[in-house]
Design a protein around this motif. Structure first.
Motif, PDB file in Angstrom:
ATOM      1  N   GLU A  51       0.998  12.034 -10.954  1.00 29.21           N
ATOM      2  CA  GLU A  51       1.836  11.868  -9.756  1.00 29.21           C
ATOM      3  C   GLU A  51       1.084  12.157  -8.465  1.00 29.21           C
ATOM      4  O   GLU A  51       1.384  11.575  -7.428  1.00 29.21           O
ATOM      5  CB  GLU A  51       3.067  12.775  -9.849  1.00 29.21           C
ATOM      6  CG  GLU A  51       4.172  12.191 -10.707  1.00 29.21           C
ATOM      7  CD  GLU A  51       5.423  13.057 -10.686  1.00 29.21           C
ATOM      8  OE1 GLU A  51       5.653  13.753  -9.668  1.00 29.21           O
ATOM      9  OE2 GLU A  51       6.150  13.049 -11.685  1.00 29.21           O
ATOM     10  N   ARG A  52       0.100  13.055  -8.520  1.00 25.61           N
ATOM     11  CA  ARG A  52      -0.620  13.406  -7.288  1.00 25.61           C
ATOM     12  C   ARG A  52      -1.362  12.202  -6.693  1.00 25.61           C
ATOM     13  O   ARG A  52      -1.721  12.232  -5.516  1.00 25.61           O
ATOM     14  CB  ARG A  52      -1.596  14.555  -7.544  1.00 25.61           C
ATOM     15  CG  ARG A  52      -2.745  14.240  -8.477  1.00 25.61           C
ATOM     16  CD  ARG A  52      -3.618  15.469  -8.709  1.00 25.61           C
ATOM     17  NE  ARG A  52      -4.737  15.217  -9.613  1.00 25.61           N
ATOM     18  CZ  ARG A  52      -4.652  15.227 -10.940  1.00 25.61           C
ATOM     19  NH1 ARG A  52      -3.489  15.484 -11.519  1.00 25.61           N
ATOM     20  NH2 ARG A  52      -5.726  15.007 -11.696  1.00 25.61           N
ATOM     21  N   HIS A  54      -0.079   8.998  -6.845  1.00 22.22           N
ATOM     22  CA  HIS A  54       0.855   7.912  -6.533  1.00 22.22           C
ATOM     23  C   HIS A  54       0.846   7.572  -5.046  1.00 22.22           C
ATOM     24  O   HIS A  54       1.014   6.410  -4.677  1.00 22.22           O
ATOM     25  CB  HIS A  54       2.272   8.277  -6.983  1.00 22.22           C
ATOM     26  CG  HIS A  54       2.438   8.218  -8.473  1.00 22.22           C
ATOM     27  ND1 HIS A  54       3.647   8.387  -9.102  1.00 22.22           N
ATOM     28  CD2 HIS A  54       1.534   8.018  -9.477  1.00 22.22           C
ATOM     29  CE1 HIS A  54       3.497   8.287 -10.417  1.00 22.22           C
ATOM     30  NE2 HIS A  54       2.221   8.074 -10.667  1.00 22.22           N
ATOM     31  N   LYS A  55       0.623   8.559  -4.211  1.00 25.30           N
ATOM     32  CA  LYS A  55       0.660   8.309  -2.764  1.00 25.30           C
ATOM     33  C   LYS A  55      -0.557   7.522  -2.274  1.00 25.30           C
ATOM     34  O   LYS A  55      -0.667   7.216  -1.091  1.00 25.30           O
ATOM     35  CB  LYS A  55       0.781   9.629  -1.989  1.00 25.30           C
ATOM     36  CG  LYS A  55      -0.365  10.597  -2.189  1.00 25.30           C
ATOM     37  CD  LYS A  55      -0.116  11.886  -1.405  1.00 25.30           C
ATOM     38  CE  LYS A  55      -1.244  12.895  -1.563  1.00 25.30           C
ATOM     39  NZ  LYS A  55      -1.289  13.463  -2.934  1.00 25.30           N
ATOM     40  N   LYS A  66       7.915   1.327  -4.905  1.00 20.01           N
ATOM     41  CA  LYS A  66       7.367   2.168  -3.822  1.00 20.01           C
ATOM     42  C   LYS A  66       8.185   3.443  -3.675  1.00 20.01           C
ATOM     43  O   LYS A  66       7.635   4.554  -3.617  1.00 20.01           O
ATOM     44  CB  LYS A  66       7.337   1.379  -2.515  1.00 20.01           C
ATOM     45  CG  LYS A  66       6.583   2.078  -1.386  1.00 20.01           C
ATOM     46  CD  LYS A  66       7.522   2.821  -0.445  1.00 20.01           C
ATOM     47  CE  LYS A  66       6.764   3.494   0.679  1.00 20.01           C
ATOM     48  NZ  LYS A  66       7.637   4.366   1.499  1.00 20.01           N
ATOM     49  N   ASP A  67       9.501   3.308  -3.612  1.00 20.27           N
ATOM     50  CA  ASP A  67      10.359   4.491  -3.457  1.00 20.27           C
ATOM     51  C   ASP A  67      10.540   5.233  -4.776  1.00 20.27           C
ATOM     52  O   ASP A  67      10.540   6.463  -4.822  1.00 20.27           O
ATOM     53  CB  ASP A  67      11.726   4.086  -2.891  1.00 20.27           C
ATOM     54  CG  ASP A  67      11.630   3.699  -1.422  1.00 20.27           C
ATOM     55  OD1 ASP A  67      10.703   4.182  -0.741  1.00 20.27           O
ATOM     56  OD2 ASP A  67      12.461   2.894  -0.966  1.00 20.27           O
ATOM     57  N   GLU A  68      10.669   4.468  -5.858  1.00 19.37           N
ATOM     58  CA  GLU A  68      10.943   5.092  -7.148  1.00 19.37           C
ATOM     59  C   GLU A  68       9.801   6.017  -7.604  1.00 19.37           C
ATOM     60  O   GLU A  68      10.030   7.052  -8.211  1.00 19.37           O
ATOM     61  CB  GLU A  68      11.189   4.009  -8.193  1.00 19.37           C
ATOM     62  CG  GLU A  68      11.854   4.548  -9.434  1.00 19.37           C
ATOM     63  CD  GLU A  68      12.616   3.456 -10.187  1.00 19.37           C
ATOM     64  OE1 GLU A  68      12.393   3.353 -11.391  1.00 19.37           O
ATOM     65  OE2 GLU A  68      13.417   2.732  -9.569  1.00 19.37           O
ATOM     66  N   TYR A  69       8.574   5.618  -7.280  1.00 17.17           N
ATOM     67  CA  TYR A  69       7.414   6.411  -7.717  1.00 17.17           C
ATOM     68  C   TYR A  69       6.677   7.071  -6.551  1.00 17.17           C
ATOM     69  O   TYR A  69       5.575   7.575  -6.725  1.00 17.17           O
ATOM     70  CB  TYR A  69       6.447   5.524  -8.525  1.00 17.17           C
ATOM     71  CG  TYR A  69       7.014   5.175  -9.879  1.00 17.17           C
ATOM     72  CD1 TYR A  69       6.777   5.983 -10.989  1.00 17.17           C
ATOM     73  CD2 TYR A  69       7.818   4.049 -10.044  1.00 17.17           C
ATOM     74  CE1 TYR A  69       7.320   5.674 -12.233  1.00 17.17           C
ATOM     75  CE2 TYR A  69       8.367   3.737 -11.283  1.00 17.17           C
ATOM     76  CZ  TYR A  69       8.108   4.555 -12.367  1.00 17.17           C
ATOM     77  OH  TYR A  69       8.651   4.246 -13.592  1.00 17.17           O
ATOM     78  N   LYS A  70       7.317   7.039  -5.363  1.00 22.06           N
ATOM     79  CA  LYS A  70       6.738   7.670  -4.158  1.00 22.06           C
ATOM     80  C   LYS A  70       5.305   7.179  -3.911  1.00 22.06           C
ATOM     81  O   LYS A  70       4.364   7.949  -3.741  1.00 22.06           O
ATOM     82  CB  LYS A  70       6.777   9.200  -4.267  1.00 22.06           C
ATOM     83  CG  LYS A  70       8.190   9.769  -4.384  1.00 22.06           C
ATOM     84  CD  LYS A  70       8.182  11.284  -4.416  1.00 22.06           C
ATOM     85  CE  LYS A  70       9.568  11.870  -4.392  1.00 22.06           C
ATOM     86  NZ  LYS A  70      10.420  11.485  -5.534  1.00 22.06           N
ATOM     87  N   LYS A  72       2.291   4.740  -1.931  1.00 24.98           N
ATOM     88  CA  LYS A  72       1.832   4.666  -0.543  1.00 24.98           C
ATOM     89  C   LYS A  72       2.550   3.562   0.232  1.00 24.98           C
ATOM     90  O   LYS A  72       2.955   3.748   1.368  1.00 24.98           O
ATOM     91  CB  LYS A  72       0.320   4.407  -0.499  1.00 24.98           C
ATOM     92  CG  LYS A  72      -0.262   4.322   0.912  1.00 24.98           C
ATOM     93  CD  LYS A  72      -1.766   4.083   0.877  1.00 24.98           C
ATOM     94  CE  LYS A  72      -2.347   4.042   2.280  1.00 24.98           C
ATOM     95  NZ  LYS A  72      -2.295   5.354   2.968  1.00 24.98           N
ATOM     96  N   GLY A  89       7.677   2.309   6.141  1.00 20.93           N
ATOM     97  CA  GLY A  89       6.508   2.821   5.435  1.00 20.93           C
ATOM     98  C   GLY A  89       5.329   1.885   5.547  1.00 20.93           C
ATOM     99  O   GLY A  89       5.348   0.913   6.301  1.00 20.93           O
TER     100      GLY A  89
END
Length: 202
Positions: A51-52, A54-55, A66-70, A72, A89
């Protein structure tokens, strides 16, 4: 200079491990581009990437990810030319002419311009821009830090990308050609190649 990696069009077994290793090695941004594939495969890949990171991932399709997995952000192209309603975004876009660059830069965080060199992954796709055309565009401010060079970028020409004044380089064939998922078990040559590209880009 930013170094961006674009995924292969097809999913393969070791992909999450390779992508995670590239992030561990300092990859700035990954573009998840899997045209004509079901979103369930993208979801599976994303769940396997820590997860770190994902951005640092931008999606070319299935923008809800994009929103579901946060993630970029999203990337616009001929398949998905417009962002969703009320989207906020990061946005990037594919451009194939300098006029498109001028138009799209206004609404994007950055744009891809391609093909800068002869394509490695798409046979017969040749560079569309003479070096003097690129230099002139850079002198006029059309090519600047918001423009990413794409198409045929590899270690023998990435320094030219920097010299031209691009804000970054996006690699696809130049990197993934170092690993054949059908026959290779060791992806370290690909990782070593990425390190060389990263050193040249920095």
């Amino acid at each position: 200079m930013k170094l961006i990696v674009i995924t292969t069009p097809n999913y393969f077994v070791e992909e999450d491990k390779i992508i995670t290793t590239l992030f561990d090695e300092g990859l700035d941004i990954l573009h998840l581009r899997k045209p004509d594939t079901a979103p369930v495969y993208a979801e599976r890949l994303l769940t396997l990437i820590p997860e770190r990171y994902h951005k640092r991932i931008v999606v070319h399709d299935h923008f809800y990810l994009k929103d579901e997995y946060k993630l970029k952000g999203i990337h616009l192209n001929h398949r998905n030319p417009l962002p969703p309603d009320n989207y906020t975004g990061h946005v990037s876009a594919s451009c194939h002419t300098l006029d498109e660059v001028e138009a799209d830069k206004k609404m994007c965080d950055y744009v891809f311009l391609s093909p800068i060199f002869d394509s490695i992954s798409k046979e017969g796709r040749e560079s569309a821009f003479a070096p003097e055309t690129i230099r002139e565009a850079a002198s006029k401010g059309v090519i600047d830090k918001k423009v990413i060079a794409l198409g045929g970028v590899d270690e023998e020409n990435i320094l030219r990308v920097k010299d031209f004044g691009f804000g970054g380089a996006a690699v696809l064939g130049g990197l993934w050609s170092k690993f054949n998922p059908a026959s290779d078990y060791n992806y370290q040559p690909l990782v070593a190649h990425f390190r060389r590209l990263k050193e040249l880009a920095d």
